[in-house]
Design a protein around this motif. Structure first.
Motif, PDB file in Angstrom:
ATOM      1  N   UNK A  39       0.815  -1.213   0.000  1.00 22.88           N
ATOM      2  CA  UNK A  39       0.000   0.000   0.000  1.00 22.88           C
ATOM      3  C   UNK A  39       0.847   1.261   0.000  1.00 22.88           C
ATOM      4  N   UNK A  40       2.139   1.131   0.341  1.00 26.64           N
ATOM      5  CA  UNK A  40       3.048   2.278   0.342  1.00 26.64           C
ATOM      6  C   UNK A  40       3.724   2.397  -1.019  1.00 26.64           C
ATOM      7  N   UNK A  41       3.779   3.595  -1.612  1.00 22.44           N
ATOM      8  CA  UNK A  41       3.354   4.889  -1.086  1.00 22.44           C
ATOM      9  C   UNK A  41       1.996   5.366  -1.624  1.00 22.44           C
ATOM     10  N   UNK A  42       1.352   4.585  -2.505  1.00 25.75           N
ATOM     11  CA  UNK A  42       0.168   5.079  -3.193  1.00 25.75           C
ATOM     12  C   UNK A  42      -1.045   5.188  -2.285  1.00 25.75           C
ATOM     13  N   UNK A  43      -1.189   4.267  -1.343  1.00 24.89           N
ATOM     14  CA  UNK A  43      -2.379   4.264  -0.472  1.00 24.89           C
ATOM     15  C   UNK A  43      -2.032   4.312   1.006  1.00 24.89           C
ATOM     16  N   UNK A  44      -0.775   4.551   1.296  1.00 25.72           N
ATOM     17  CA  UNK A  44      -0.331   4.632   2.685  1.00 25.72           C
ATOM     18  C   UNK A  44       0.669   5.775   2.811  1.00 25.72           C
ATOM     19  N   UNK A  81       5.603  -6.400  -1.707  1.00 26.99           N
ATOM     20  CA  UNK A  81       6.496  -5.285  -2.002  1.00 26.99           C
ATOM     21  C   UNK A  81       5.719  -4.002  -2.294  1.00 26.99           C
ATOM     22  N   UNK A  82       6.352  -2.843  -2.062  1.00 26.66           N
ATOM     23  CA  UNK A  82       5.701  -1.570  -2.373  1.00 26.66           C
ATOM     24  C   UNK A  82       5.275  -1.497  -3.839  1.00 26.66           C
ATOM     25  N   UNK A  83       4.175  -0.795  -4.078  1.00 32.67           N
ATOM     26  CA  UNK A  83       3.665  -0.607  -5.434  1.00 32.67           C
ATOM     27  C   UNK A  83       3.808   0.862  -5.817  1.00 32.67           C
ATOM     28  N   UNK A  84       4.345   1.103  -7.001  1.00 27.63           N
ATOM     29  CA  UNK A  84       4.603   2.467  -7.467  1.00 27.63           C
ATOM     30  C   UNK A  84       3.782   2.763  -8.719  1.00 27.63           C
ATOM     31  N   UNK A  85       3.690   4.046  -9.110  1.00 28.40           N
ATOM     32  CA  UNK A  85       2.888   4.396 -10.293  1.00 28.40           C
ATOM     33  C   UNK A  85       3.332   3.611 -11.532  1.00 28.40           C
ATOM     34  N   UNK A  91      14.291   2.295 -13.862  1.00 29.54           N
ATOM     35  CA  UNK A  91      15.396   2.822 -13.066  1.00 29.54           C
ATOM     36  C   UNK A  91      14.880   3.580 -11.842  1.00 29.54           C
ATOM     37  N   UNK A  92      13.851   4.412 -12.070  1.00 28.72           N
ATOM     38  CA  UNK A  92      13.278   5.174 -10.959  1.00 28.72           C
ATOM     39  C   UNK A  92      12.586   4.249  -9.966  1.00 28.72           C
ATOM     40  N   UNK A  93      11.926   3.216 -10.481  1.00 31.93           N
ATOM     41  CA  UNK A  93      11.240   2.269  -9.601  1.00 31.93           C
ATOM     42  C   UNK A  93      12.244   1.549  -8.695  1.00 31.93           C
ATOM     43  N   UNK A  94      13.385   1.188  -9.266  1.00 34.36           N
ATOM     44  CA  UNK A  94      14.409   0.500  -8.480  1.00 34.36           C
ATOM     45  C   UNK A  94      14.904   1.383  -7.347  1.00 34.36           C
ATOM     46  N   UNK A  95      15.136   2.655  -7.650  1.00 34.65           N
ATOM     47  CA  UNK A  95      15.595   3.590  -6.617  1.00 34.65           C
ATOM     48  C   UNK A  95      14.510   3.810  -5.576  1.00 34.65           C
ATOM     49  N   UNK A  96      13.257   3.993  -6.041  1.00 34.91           N
ATOM     50  CA  UNK A  96      12.152   4.253  -5.116  1.00 34.91           C
ATOM     51  C   UNK A  96      11.933   3.067  -4.179  1.00 34.91           C
ATOM     52  N   UNK A  97      12.078   1.847  -4.706  1.00 39.53           N
ATOM     53  CA  UNK A  97      11.881   0.680  -3.863  1.00 39.53           C
ATOM     54  C   UNK A  97      12.980   0.576  -2.810  1.00 39.53           C
ATOM     55  N   UNK A  98      14.198   0.881  -3.194  1.00 35.47           N
ATOM     56  CA  UNK A  98      15.285   0.849  -2.218  1.00 35.47           C
ATOM     57  C   UNK A  98      15.077   1.911  -1.143  1.00 35.47           C
TER      58      UNK A  98
END
Length: 323
Positions: A39-44, A81-85, A91-98
C-alpha cells in the motif's frame, strides 16, 4: 504484565494465517492496525520525526491513522512489495523501492517494540545451509546433505549413501505452467536421470532419504512448544506432505526432551521468537530435523488438532508475560 498500545500487522491482503491472529487480538480488545507494505506509497502515507531518542509520527490510509509511538509489537507475516505508479521508469522504480525499504522499513525497525518474527533475523533464517548447521550445533539430528552444481559431486554423494537420495528446492517454488499452477516439492532422484547441464545451472540441494513412520510439524512460540504428527497415505504425500494435504491425518504428540531443548536452543541462536519446524520420525522413533520456517503457517495444524497456537502468538504480541 500486559503492555499498552497497538499491534501493527504487516501482511498481504489475503492471508488466513494473519486473519486468525487478528481475530484473537480483536477478541481480547487489543488495538490492531493492519496494512500491507504494497500500500506504500500510493495508499499509505508516512510522516515521522525524531525527537530526542524516539520517533514520533503517523501511518495513514484513507480510513485509519496509526500513531507510530503507540506500537507495542509488530506481526510480520509475509507482506508484499511496495507498489509504485505504472508510468515510473524501471530505473526510478528500483531507486524508489530501495528508498522505501530503507526509509519506511527502517522507521519500523527503529521502533522499540517486539517483532514476530524480526524481519532481518527471519531473512537470515531462510537460508537452508545456515538452518542445517545451527540445527546440528543445537543437538538436533540432521540428514546428510550436499549443495552443488556439479553432476560429479552428485554421483559421488549418491554412491556414499546406503539408500535413496532426494532433491529439494531451497525455497518454495511455485508458478504457472500451461495455465495451471505448478510447484516443486521434495522428490526422490536417481543421479543417472539428471542432465549435467541442468545441474550446472544453479545450486541444488540433495539429501539422504530418511525412512519415515510419519512427519511432525512442531510450532514454537518463544518457549511454548506445539507438536502434531502428520500421517499421509498417498505416495506423493509420503515423500513431501505439502504436496497432498487431502491425504493427511493429524495427532497431537509430545517431542522428546532432547528435541525440545534443541528447538529452543536453535530459536535462541537464530534470534527468533517463532518457528514452524518440520521433522521426520523414523520407524525406530528417531526425530530428524528437516527445516524451520520463521513465518510458517500454523492454521491447518490448529484447526485439525485444537492446539492453541493462535493464542500463544497473541500472548506474545499483546505483551503477556508467561513462564
Amino acid at each position: 504484565m500486559k503492555q499498552a498500545g497497538t499491534v501493527l500487522v504487516l501482511a498481504g491482503r489475503f492471508d488466513p494465517t494473519a486473519d486468525l491472529v487478528i481475530e484473537e487480538l480483536n477478541r481480547r480488545a487489543v488495538p490492531v492496525f493492519r496494512v500491507d507494505i504494497a500500500e506504500f506509497p500510493l495508499r499509505l502515507a508516512l510522516s515521522a520525526s525524531l525527537s530526542g531518542a524516539a520517533w514520533y509520527g503517523t501511518l495513514s490510509t484513507d480510513r485509519r491513522t496509526l500513531d507510530v509511538a503507540s506500537v507495542r509489537s509488530v506481526y510480520y507475516r509475509r507482506p508484499t512489495r511496495p507498489q509504485f505508479p505504472h508510468g515510473m521508469s524501471p530505473e526510478a522504480r528500483k531507486i524508489a523501492e530501495r528508498e522505501a525499504r530503507l526509509g519506511f522499513g527502517g522507521l519500523l525497525t527503529a521502533l522499540p517494540c517486539r517483532w514476530l518474527p524480526p524481519p532481518g533475523k527471519a531473512a537470515d533464517a531462510e537460508y537452508k545451509p545456515l538452518q542445517l548447521r545451527v540445527a546440528a550445533e543445537s543437538g538436533l539430528s540432521v540428514p546428510r546433505t550436499l549443495i552443488t552444481n556439479s553432476i560429479g559431486a552428485v554421483h559421488a554423494f549418491a554412491d556414499s549413501l546406503s539408500g535413496p537420495m532426494i532433491y529439494k528446492p531451497f525455497s518454495h517454488v511455485r508458478g504457472v505452467v500451461g495455465n495451471q499452477t505448478a510447484a516443486v516439492y521434495t522428490s526422490m532422484v536417481n543421479p543417472e536421470d539428471l542432465a549435467p547441464e541442468d545441474v550446472a545451472t544453479t545450486a541444488h540441494l540433495f539429501q539422504e532419504w530418511v525412512p519415515k513412520d510419519h512427519e511432525v510439524r512442531l510450532t514454537a512460540v518463544r518457549d511454548r512448544i506445539f507438536a502434531a504428527e502428520i500421517h499421509s497415505d498417498s505416495p506423493t504425500g509420503r515423500v513431501d506432505w505439502r504436496s497432498d494435504y487431502a491425504s493427511h491425518s493429524y495427532a497431537v504428540c509430545e517431542p522428546p526432551e532432547p528435541v525440545r531443548r534443541g528447538v529452543l536452543r536453535m530459536l535462541e541462536r537464530l534470534g527468533l521468537p517463532y518457528g514452524a519446524f518440520d521433522f521426520v520420525v523414523t520407524p525406530d522413533g528417531d526425530w530428524r530435523f528437516l527445516e524451520v520456517n520463521p513465518s510458517g503457517q500454523f492454521g491447518f495444524v490448529e484447526q485439525s488438532t485444537g492446539l492453541p497456537i493462535t493464542a500463544a502468538i497473541a500472548d506474545y504480541l499483546e505483551g503477556t508475560e508467561y513462564d
